[in-house]
Scaffold this motif. Sequence first.
Motif, PDB file in Angstrom:
ATOM      1  N   GLY A  35       0.835  -1.210   0.000  1.00 52.97           N
ATOM      2  CA  GLY A  35       0.000   0.000   0.000  1.00 52.97           C
ATOM      3  C   GLY A  35       0.863   1.250   0.000  1.00 52.97           C
ATOM      4  O   GLY A  35       1.771   1.383   0.810  1.00 52.97           O
ATOM      5  N   GLY A  36       0.554   2.181  -0.877  1.00 48.50           N
ATOM      6  CA  GLY A  36       1.393   3.376  -0.994  1.00 48.50           C
ATOM      7  C   GLY A  36       0.873   4.541  -0.180  1.00 48.50           C
ATOM      8  O   GLY A  36      -0.184   4.469   0.450  1.00 48.50           O
ATOM      9  N   GLU A  37       1.641   5.616  -0.154  1.00 53.58           N
ATOM     10  CA  GLU A  37       1.241   6.917   0.376  1.00 53.58           C
ATOM     11  C   GLU A  37       1.054   6.938   1.885  1.00 53.58           C
ATOM     12  O   GLU A  37       0.319   7.770   2.393  1.00 53.58           O
ATOM     13  CB  GLU A  37      -0.020   7.413  -0.339  1.00 53.58           C
ATOM     14  CG  GLU A  37       0.201   7.504  -1.840  1.00 53.58           C
ATOM     15  CD  GLU A  37      -0.951   8.170  -2.563  1.00 53.58           C
ATOM     16  OE1 GLU A  37      -0.758   9.302  -2.985  1.00 53.58           O
ATOM     17  OE2 GLU A  37      -2.022   7.546  -2.686  1.00 53.58           O
ATOM     18  N   ASP A  38       1.722   6.005   2.611  1.00 51.19           N
ATOM     19  CA  ASP A  38       1.709   6.131   4.071  1.00 51.19           C
ATOM     20  C   ASP A  38       2.585   7.299   4.525  1.00 51.19           C
ATOM     21  O   ASP A  38       2.394   7.834   5.614  1.00 51.19           O
ATOM     22  CB  ASP A  38       2.213   4.833   4.724  1.00 51.19           C
ATOM     23  CG  ASP A  38       1.136   3.767   4.785  1.00 51.19           C
ATOM     24  OD1 ASP A  38      -0.038   4.121   5.031  1.00 51.19           O
ATOM     25  OD2 ASP A  38       1.465   2.579   4.588  1.00 51.19           O
ATOM     26  N   TYR A  39       3.552   7.682   3.696  1.00 51.78           N
ATOM     27  CA  TYR A  39       4.467   8.788   4.003  1.00 51.78           C
ATOM     28  C   TYR A  39       5.174   8.630   5.352  1.00 51.78           C
ATOM     29  O   TYR A  39       5.481   9.614   6.030  1.00 51.78           O
ATOM     30  CB  TYR A  39       3.769  10.149   3.868  1.00 51.78           C
ATOM     31  CG  TYR A  39       3.307  10.373   2.445  1.00 51.78           C
ATOM     32  CD1 TYR A  39       4.239  10.405   1.404  1.00 51.78           C
ATOM     33  CD2 TYR A  39       1.967  10.479   2.126  1.00 51.78           C
ATOM     34  CE1 TYR A  39       3.829  10.557   0.084  1.00 51.78           C
ATOM     35  CE2 TYR A  39       1.553  10.645   0.807  1.00 51.78           C
ATOM     36  CZ  TYR A  39       2.491  10.677  -0.205  1.00 51.78           C
ATOM     37  OH  TYR A  39       2.089  10.829  -1.499  1.00 51.78           O
ATOM     38  N   GLU A  40       5.407   7.362   5.738  1.00 49.46           N
ATOM     39  CA  GLU A  40       6.290   7.092   6.876  1.00 49.46           C
ATOM     40  C   GLU A  40       7.732   7.079   6.364  1.00 49.46           C
ATOM     41  O   GLU A  40       7.977   7.047   5.158  1.00 49.46           O
ATOM     42  CB  GLU A  40       5.924   5.741   7.505  1.00 49.46           C
ATOM     43  CG  GLU A  40       4.512   5.668   8.065  1.00 49.46           C
ATOM     44  CD  GLU A  40       4.310   6.583   9.282  1.00 49.46           C
ATOM     45  OE1 GLU A  40       5.312   7.100   9.822  1.00 49.46           O
ATOM     46  OE2 GLU A  40       3.142   6.796   9.660  1.00 49.46           O
ATOM     47  N   LEU A  41       8.685   7.112   7.285  1.00 53.59           N
ATOM     48  CA  LEU A  41      10.094   7.007   6.897  1.00 53.59           C
ATOM     49  C   LEU A  41      10.584   5.583   7.088  1.00 53.59           C
ATOM     50  O   LEU A  41      10.306   4.939   8.105  1.00 53.59           O
ATOM     51  CB  LEU A  41      10.967   7.961   7.731  1.00 53.59           C
ATOM     52  CG  LEU A  41      10.711   9.454   7.521  1.00 53.59           C
ATOM     53  CD1 LEU A  41      11.710  10.269   8.344  1.00 53.59           C
ATOM     54  CD2 LEU A  41      10.786   9.837   6.050  1.00 53.59           C
ATOM     55  N   LEU A  42      11.311   5.088   6.086  1.00 50.37           N
ATOM     56  CA  LEU A  42      11.978   3.789   6.143  1.00 50.37           C
ATOM     57  C   LEU A  42      13.468   4.115   6.196  1.00 50.37           C
ATOM     58  O   LEU A  42      13.969   4.821   5.320  1.00 50.37           O
ATOM     59  CB  LEU A  42      11.641   3.009   4.882  1.00 50.37           C
ATOM     60  CG  LEU A  42      12.242   1.612   4.731  1.00 50.37           C
ATOM     61  CD1 LEU A  42      11.501   0.623   5.618  1.00 50.37           C
ATOM     62  CD2 LEU A  42      12.165   1.153   3.268  1.00 50.37           C
ATOM     63  N   PHE A  43      14.174   3.619   7.242  1.00 50.91           N
ATOM     64  CA  PHE A  43      15.590   3.964   7.320  1.00 50.91           C
ATOM     65  C   PHE A  43      16.411   2.811   7.863  1.00 50.91           C
ATOM     66  O   PHE A  43      15.866   1.840   8.414  1.00 50.91           O
ATOM     67  CB  PHE A  43      15.812   5.239   8.139  1.00 50.91           C
ATOM     68  CG  PHE A  43      15.454   5.136   9.593  1.00 50.91           C
ATOM     69  CD1 PHE A  43      14.153   5.361  10.033  1.00 50.91           C
ATOM     70  CD2 PHE A  43      16.429   4.835  10.539  1.00 50.91           C
ATOM     71  CE1 PHE A  43      13.833   5.275  11.381  1.00 50.91           C
ATOM     72  CE2 PHE A  43      16.114   4.750  11.897  1.00 50.91           C
ATOM     73  CZ  PHE A  43      14.809   4.973  12.312  1.00 50.91           C
ATOM     74  N   THR A  44      17.689   2.899   7.661  1.00 52.74           N
ATOM     75  CA  THR A  44      18.611   1.866   8.142  1.00 52.74           C
ATOM     76  C   THR A  44      19.598   2.498   9.118  1.00 52.74           C
ATOM     77  O   THR A  44      19.920   3.686   9.018  1.00 52.74           O
ATOM     78  CB  THR A  44      19.388   1.236   6.983  1.00 52.74           C
ATOM     79  OG1 THR A  44      20.088   2.266   6.271  1.00 52.74           O
ATOM     80  CG2 THR A  44      18.468   0.504   6.024  1.00 52.74           C
ATOM     81  N   ALA A  45      20.078   1.668  10.074  1.00 50.22           N
ATOM     82  CA  ALA A  45      21.079   2.123  11.044  1.00 50.22           C
ATOM     83  C   ALA A  45      22.002   0.944  11.351  1.00 50.22           C
ATOM     84  O   ALA A  45      21.576  -0.216  11.291  1.00 50.22           O
ATOM     85  CB  ALA A  45      20.403   2.613  12.318  1.00 50.22           C
ATOM     86  N   PRO A  46      23.257   1.213  11.676  1.00 48.63           N
ATOM     87  CA  PRO A  46      24.177   0.112  12.007  1.00 48.63           C
ATOM     88  C   PRO A  46      23.662  -0.651  13.232  1.00 48.63           C
ATOM     89  O   PRO A  46      23.012  -0.056  14.096  1.00 48.63           O
ATOM     90  CB  PRO A  46      25.490   0.835  12.331  1.00 48.63           C
ATOM     91  CG  PRO A  46      25.371   2.189  11.714  1.00 48.63           C
ATOM     92  CD  PRO A  46      23.912   2.523  11.738  1.00 48.63           C
ATOM     93  N   PRO A  47      23.953  -1.959  13.317  1.00 50.11           N
ATOM     94  CA  PRO A  47      23.445  -2.760  14.444  1.00 50.11           C
ATOM     95  C   PRO A  47      23.991  -2.290  15.791  1.00 50.11           C
ATOM     96  O   PRO A  47      23.394  -2.558  16.829  1.00 50.11           O
ATOM     97  CB  PRO A  47      23.915  -4.184  14.116  1.00 50.11           C
ATOM     98  CG  PRO A  47      24.999  -4.033  13.096  1.00 50.11           C
ATOM     99  CD  PRO A  47      24.730  -2.763  12.361  1.00 50.11           C
ATOM    100  N   THR A  48      25.103  -1.577  15.786  1.00 47.63           N
ATOM    101  CA  THR A  48      25.711  -1.094  17.026  1.00 47.63           C
ATOM    102  C   THR A  48      25.041   0.180  17.545  1.00 47.63           C
ATOM    103  O   THR A  48      25.276   0.582  18.688  1.00 47.63           O
ATOM    104  CB  THR A  48      27.195  -0.764  16.771  1.00 47.63           C
ATOM    105  OG1 THR A  48      27.265   0.083  15.616  1.00 47.63           O
ATOM    106  CG2 THR A  48      28.001  -2.028  16.536  1.00 47.63           C
TER     107      THR A  48
END
Lengths: 353, 353
Positions: B286-299
């Motif tokens: 489903g599109g247009e939720d306009y949430e942020l998807l992000f990545t971060a190091p496991p540490t």
Amino acid sequence: MVGGSKLCWVSMAAKPIRRGELGLIAHLRRQPQRGFAQLTLGIGDDCAILKPPANSEIVVTTDFSLEGRHFLRHTHPARAVGHRCLARGLSDLAAMGARPLAAFLSLALPEALAATRAGQRWVDEFLAGLLTLASQHGVPLAGGDTAGSPSNHVLADITLLGSTPTGRALRRSGACPNDVVYVTGALGGAAAELAQVLRRRRPAPLRDAERHPHLLPQARLAVGQALLRRGLATACIDLSDGLSTDLRHLCAESHVDAVLEAARLPQHPLLARLPHKAAWPLLLHGGEDYELLFTAPPTVRVPRRICGVAVTRIGHIVRRRRGQSEPQVLLQQADGSTAELRAGGWQHLTTDH
Amino acid sequence: MVGGSKLCWVSMAAKPIRRGELGLIAHLRRQPQRGFAQLTLGIGDDCAILKPPANSEIVVTTDFSLEGRHFLRHTHPARAVGHRCLARGLSDLAAMGARPLAAFLSLALPEALAATRAGQRWVDEFLAGLLTLASQHGVPLAGGDTAGSPSNHVLADITLLGSTPTGRALRRSGACPNDVVYVTGALGGAAAELAQVLRRRRPAPLRDAERHPHLLPQARLAVGQALLRRGLATACIDLSDGLSTDLRHLCAESHVDAVLEAARLPQHPLLARLPHKAAWPLLLHGGEDYELLFTAPPTVRVPRRICGVAVTRIGHIVRRRRGQSEPQVLLQQADGSTAELRAGGWQHLTTDH
């Protein structure tokens, strides 16, 4: 293209591609995205990233180019439509004395156009026209949006960013009484060519830009930058709505009136063949010449050519009439008689005034 | 409005004004144009002039909002259309961790809309929705363009400029193997509400924003800015095309693959009433939720809430499979089994996948 997607190599290439999109991607990929010092990140992320020059301000303009309003597909060559789409925004930058930083194109194509080989050619030509002009002025196409058009009209919107040294941008608001009014190039050519174009049943081949004041207008970027650099102009505007309307805009923002000298107005060669009665409205009210109209103090020596472009003295600024909130532009004939010049109300696809 | 004119008090006021334009001008005039430190010059010249913060870069995004593609007038309240028009661009700024500088609106209205009182109300409501959201985020509407629409569709294109500290903007391209994948808020709500909206014959009244993930989406600007400021994220994208598609975009730009854990995906409350078979595609595609998807190091310790918004760990990044140019996203079930998750291909006005 259905639904809409950011101009993004990866997302577009990953989806089933229609002909229209293929042409779009192929064209944009051929465009060099590196080599622009100001472009930190181009097409392919949520936003483009630009690094403006130090001690500068950013100037921004957006301009629609809508089929049926600003062009007709059966009379305007696709290459000219792409050229004009960018030229409209570049001319706004020129009027501020700005250097272009980047362009952003939102483009919606009808399903029928995207589905045919002829349609793909149209899009290719449109982009070629836009990108050729961008390349001439060193402007990267740094992003935008794509969508399917909800009707059978091609819909484009161009955003241009430029930079000016802080506090130095040319504005409409600095003209003073006794300032002299100048214009670059010649007037009425675009309206005269538009009348020719609208009589055609199909687009005619393009020749040199000088012969196409309507189809291939030249934004006066070098002149605008020179006016800013040399500190010549007190106010500046580009001629998109026609002399009578745009001079009123300048007078309104500067809280002054103006007097134009009829005999001095530089007439485009395309008007020479027309009877006086037909030529005169085009000269005074014809839009989209994209020349610069500017003012300078009477003590400043303004050259007759700037960056190779003719500059003509056409009138002067006078004090706003007492108690009046609306500006007035007077047209003075060679015999000294004057009459008020009302705004002509240019409309893009008509030449009736 | 016929032909087209820059958003300019003087030029618009000087011409015969139609109802639609009146509303437009009245609304824009009511908007405070002063008090924005970054806005040197707003509406009323050839370009707006912006002064970006020192040591910053400029981020730019443009987004169409076309009737018939992104909204329907008979189902979407005008106020929501205006809100969504701006929210789309703000969400792109959020994904870069940027602070908004200014918005520019190109707006083309059908003749029929501009000619009626109901049409004028529609435009007023559209602008109220856009300007209310702009005011909440301190974004001046600094310019744009207006035109008559060539069809019976309202056509809008929004340009957003923002700023980030030089070299610090969040990008799609920084994710590394072993990074953890996070998402803000909940998923699938916008698609679920859109399905409800499309079943209606007329717009329903708007309630609190939380109840309207489709009609009143919230751009995660504060979260994006916090991710940038605290140096938490290696890559970031906003969810406009849906989780399956946007995670692929992030993986493509970062040259990695990803594994999502099905049991961890935060489901929007609107999905709770639906059978699993109906809810699951909305959650994944489903599109247009306009949430942020992000990545971060496991540490890196990522809080469970940032600026009051829930942040959920939903998977991790893995090395790109050897010799593969296209990214792969795997969906791992609670029992440990995995299957490839293909991009869902979100289209704005359908919920078929």
